[in-house]
Design a protein around this motif. Structure first.
Motif, PDB file in Angstrom:
ATOM      1  N   ASN A 176      -8.511 -44.864 -51.175  1.00  0.00           N
ATOM      2  CA  ASN A 176      -7.954 -44.807 -49.821  1.00  0.00           C
ATOM      3  C   ASN A 176      -8.904 -44.060 -48.885  1.00  0.00           C
ATOM      4  N   ALA A 177      -9.290 -44.709 -47.809  1.00  0.00           N
ATOM      5  CA  ALA A 177     -10.104 -44.093 -46.764  1.00  0.00           C
ATOM      6  C   ALA A 177      -9.390 -44.349 -45.445  1.00  0.00           C
ATOM      7  N   ASP A 223       1.132 -38.584 -39.888  1.00  0.00           N
ATOM      8  CA  ASP A 223       0.190 -37.475 -40.061  1.00  0.00           C
ATOM      9  C   ASP A 223      -0.046 -37.225 -41.540  1.00  0.00           C
ATOM     10  N   ILE A 224      -1.199 -36.647 -41.847  1.00  0.00           N
ATOM     11  CA  ILE A 224      -1.485 -36.232 -43.211  1.00  0.00           C
ATOM     12  C   ILE A 224      -2.167 -34.872 -43.159  1.00  0.00           C
ATOM     13  N   VAL A 225      -1.808 -34.008 -44.102  1.00  0.00           N
ATOM     14  CA  VAL A 225      -2.305 -32.637 -44.109  1.00  0.00           C
ATOM     15  C   VAL A 225      -3.266 -32.449 -45.278  1.00  0.00           C
ATOM     16  N   ALA A 226      -4.391 -31.792 -44.990  1.00  0.00           N
ATOM     17  CA  ALA A 226      -5.375 -31.462 -46.018  1.00  0.00           C
ATOM     18  C   ALA A 226      -5.599 -29.959 -46.033  1.00  0.00           C
ATOM     19  N   VAL A 227      -5.802 -29.414 -47.206  1.00  0.00           N
ATOM     20  CA  VAL A 227      -6.176 -28.009 -47.332  1.00  0.00           C
ATOM     21  C   VAL A 227      -7.624 -27.965 -47.797  1.00  0.00           C
ATOM     22  N   GLY A 237      -8.916 -32.534 -32.014  1.00  0.00           N
ATOM     23  CA  GLY A 237      -9.492 -33.595 -31.197  1.00  0.00           C
ATOM     24  C   GLY A 237     -10.625 -34.341 -31.850  1.00  0.00           C
ATOM     25  N   ALA A 238     -11.187 -33.789 -32.930  1.00  0.00           N
ATOM     26  CA  ALA A 238     -12.306 -34.441 -33.614  1.00  0.00           C
ATOM     27  C   ALA A 238     -11.798 -35.536 -34.543  1.00  0.00           C
ATOM     28  N   ALA A 239     -12.608 -36.560 -34.728  1.00  0.00           N
ATOM     29  CA  ALA A 239     -12.278 -37.639 -35.653  1.00  0.00           C
ATOM     30  C   ALA A 239     -12.660 -37.236 -37.068  1.00  0.00           C
ATOM     31  N   ALA A 240     -11.901 -37.701 -38.046  1.00  0.00           N
ATOM     32  CA  ALA A 240     -12.193 -37.416 -39.449  1.00  0.00           C
ATOM     33  C   ALA A 240     -11.601 -38.518 -40.312  1.00  0.00           C
ATOM     34  N   ILE A 241     -12.041 -38.577 -41.546  1.00  0.00           N
ATOM     35  CA  ILE A 241     -11.551 -39.577 -42.499  1.00  0.00           C
ATOM     36  C   ILE A 241     -10.918 -38.856 -43.674  1.00  0.00           C
ATOM     37  N   ALA A 242      -9.698 -39.241 -44.023  1.00  0.00           N
ATOM     38  CA  ALA A 242      -9.018 -38.697 -45.192  1.00  0.00           C
ATOM     39  C   ALA A 242      -9.315 -39.593 -46.391  1.00  0.00           C
ATOM     40  N   LEU A 243      -9.867 -39.008 -47.434  1.00  0.00           N
ATOM     41  CA  LEU A 243     -10.171 -39.735 -48.667  1.00  0.00           C
ATOM     42  C   LEU A 243      -9.182 -39.290 -49.739  1.00  0.00           C
ATOM     43  N   ILE A 244      -8.473 -40.261 -50.316  1.00  0.00           N
ATOM     44  CA  ILE A 244      -7.448 -39.948 -51.308  1.00  0.00           C
ATOM     45  C   ILE A 244      -7.596 -40.905 -52.490  1.00  0.00           C
ATOM     46  N   LYS A 245      -7.830 -40.360 -53.664  1.00  0.00           N
ATOM     47  CA  LYS A 245      -7.871 -41.203 -54.848  1.00  0.00           C
ATOM     48  C   LYS A 245      -6.482 -41.776 -55.103  1.00  0.00           C
ATOM     49  N   SER A 246      -6.424 -43.029 -55.490  1.00  0.00           N
ATOM     50  CA  SER A 246      -5.128 -43.667 -55.711  1.00  0.00           C
ATOM     51  C   SER A 246      -4.351 -42.988 -56.831  1.00  0.00           C
ATOM     52  N   SER A 247      -5.060 -42.360 -57.775  1.00  0.00           N
ATOM     53  CA  SER A 247      -4.385 -41.674 -58.882  1.00  0.00           C
ATOM     54  C   SER A 247      -3.733 -40.374 -58.423  1.00  0.00           C
ATOM     55  N   PHE A 248      -4.064 -39.895 -57.216  1.00  0.00           N
ATOM     56  CA  PHE A 248      -3.458 -38.681 -56.669  1.00  0.00           C
ATOM     57  C   PHE A 248      -2.169 -38.975 -55.903  1.00  0.00           C
ATOM     58  N   VAL A 249      -1.829 -40.247 -55.759  1.00  0.00           N
ATOM     59  CA  VAL A 249      -0.635 -40.634 -55.013  1.00  0.00           C
ATOM     60  C   VAL A 249       0.529 -40.828 -55.980  1.00  0.00           C
ATOM     61  N   VAL A 250       1.583 -40.033 -55.802  1.00  0.00           N
ATOM     62  CA  VAL A 250       2.788 -40.133 -56.630  1.00  0.00           C
ATOM     63  C   VAL A 250       3.857 -40.863 -55.820  1.00  0.00           C
ATOM     64  N   ALA A 270      -1.690 -31.557 -50.533  1.00  0.00           N
ATOM     65  CA  ALA A 270      -2.697 -31.321 -49.497  1.00  0.00           C
ATOM     66  C   ALA A 270      -4.091 -31.036 -50.078  1.00  0.00           C
ATOM     67  N   PRO A 271      -4.212 -30.276 -51.179  1.00  0.00           N
ATOM     68  CA  PRO A 271      -5.550 -30.040 -51.730  1.00  0.00           C
ATOM     69  C   PRO A 271      -6.207 -31.304 -52.296  1.00  0.00           C
ATOM     70  N   HIS A 272      -5.423 -32.361 -52.509  1.00  0.00           N
ATOM     71  CA  HIS A 272      -5.977 -33.606 -53.034  1.00  0.00           C
ATOM     72  C   HIS A 272      -6.513 -34.516 -51.935  1.00  0.00           C
ATOM     73  N   VAL A 273      -6.377 -34.108 -50.684  1.00  0.00           N
ATOM     74  CA  VAL A 273      -6.910 -34.879 -49.562  1.00  0.00           C
ATOM     75  C   VAL A 273      -8.282 -34.335 -49.215  1.00  0.00           C
ATOM     76  N   ILE A 274      -9.288 -35.172 -49.341  1.00  0.00           N
ATOM     77  CA  ILE A 274     -10.660 -34.789 -49.010  1.00  0.00           C
ATOM     78  C   ILE A 274     -10.974 -35.288 -47.592  1.00  0.00           C
ATOM     79  N   LEU A 275     -11.585 -34.449 -46.784  1.00  0.00           N
ATOM     80  CA  LEU A 275     -11.930 -34.826 -45.420  1.00  0.00           C
ATOM     81  C   LEU A 275     -13.428 -35.100 -45.304  1.00  0.00           C
ATOM     82  N   ALA A 276     -13.759 -36.129 -44.554  1.00  0.00           N
ATOM     83  CA  ALA A 276     -15.150 -36.471 -44.272  1.00  0.00           C
ATOM     84  C   ALA A 276     -15.282 -36.732 -42.778  1.00  0.00           C
ATOM     85  N   VAL A 277     -16.472 -36.523 -42.245  1.00  0.00           N
ATOM     86  CA  VAL A 277     -16.707 -36.774 -40.829  1.00  0.00           C
ATOM     87  C   VAL A 277     -17.895 -37.708 -40.679  1.00  0.00           C
ATOM     88  N   GLU A 278     -17.966 -38.360 -39.524  1.00  0.00           N
ATOM     89  CA  GLU A 278     -19.050 -39.289 -39.265  1.00  0.00           C
ATOM     90  C   GLU A 278     -20.320 -38.531 -38.892  1.00  0.00           C
TER      91      GLU A 278
END
Length: 255
Positions: free
Chosen positions: A122-123, A149-153, A167-180, A247-255
């Protein structure tokens, strides 16, 4: 004569290549994802995956479609989708013009790299609406769409290194195995993210099942759960479920 095919990448996101643009153009012409898949020599599942990935990467969906199986359901490009295709084709045209000049002796060593690859299923692109700073960790809230909304720690160091700010753009990366996945109302859970969705598809393997949810705003979320769990929950297209993501399973990336 020099030639090239445009392939755009952003950090943490799948490639946007000519094949995907060709698929969008075929959908626009034929009004069907299954027919478009045949046109560009893709499997039906491969075409659906490509459409859903593209819808997740943009601020609004590129394709509006109703699943119709291999016989085909109605599909059309949104105005955003047509604009994306037109923009990509302009880039291709400009690249062809540049290569033509290179071929005439102006130089031929043009290389670039615009991104990295990720194994996350998931991206999801969004905009940061809240940054709650702590002494060690920081809670970052990303808005994917209205009401979604989605929360990341993340660590305070990551906030600084990535320039994470409201206000900044970001991408939430979530492995499908982390989704319950869970069914029912009034759930009490420690998972910070509880995302309501509707089962869009379920694909069973010998041990695992991949369940894709429509979570609104043109976004989808894939979950990998055991086949036994999928059968116990009796998951089927159209079912309303809750996706739980810590929340700790959500990885954030930026362009």
């Amino acid at each position: 004569m020099l030639s090239a095919t445009v392939m755009l990448e952003r950090p943490g996101l799948p490639r946007v290549a000519l094949a995907r643009m060709a698929l969008l153009e075929a959908i626009d012409e034929l009004g069907s994802i299954s027919a478009a898949a045949r046109r560009v020599d893709l499997s039906y599942k491969g075409a659906w995956d490509a459409v859903q990935a593209l819808n997740n990467l943009f601020d609004s969906p590129l394709v509006e479609a109703a699943p119709g199986g291999r016989a085909g359901g109605a599909a059309r490009l949104t105005s955003r989708g047509r604009a994306a295709v037109a923009a990509f084709r302009r880039v291709q045209a400009e690249m062809d013009a540049a290569l033509s000049k290179l071929d005439q002796g102006l130089g031929s060593d043009v290389f670039w790299s615009l991104g990295m690859k990720t194994s996350a299923r998931n991206a999801l692109r969004g905009r940061i609406i809240r940054v709650a700073t702590g002494s060690v960790n920081t809670e970052v809230t990303l808005r994917l769409a209205d009401g979604l909304d989605i929360v990341a720690v993340v660590t305070a160091r990551s906030v600084e290194d990535l320039g994470l700010a409201e206000g900044a753009a970001a991408i939430a990366l979530i492995k499908s195995s982390f989704v319950v996945l869970a069914k029912g109302e009034g759930l009490r859970t420690s998972a910070r993210n509880q995302i309501e969705g509707v089962v869009q598809s379920r694909e069973d393997g010998a041990v695992m099942s991949e369940v894709r949810l429509d979570i609104g705003g043109g976004k989808t979320l894939a979950a990998s759960i055991t086949l036994e769990s999928a059968e116990t929950l009796e998951l089927a297209p159209g079912d309303r479920v809750t996706a739980l993501v810590k929340a700790p399973h959500v990885i954030l990336a930026v362009e």
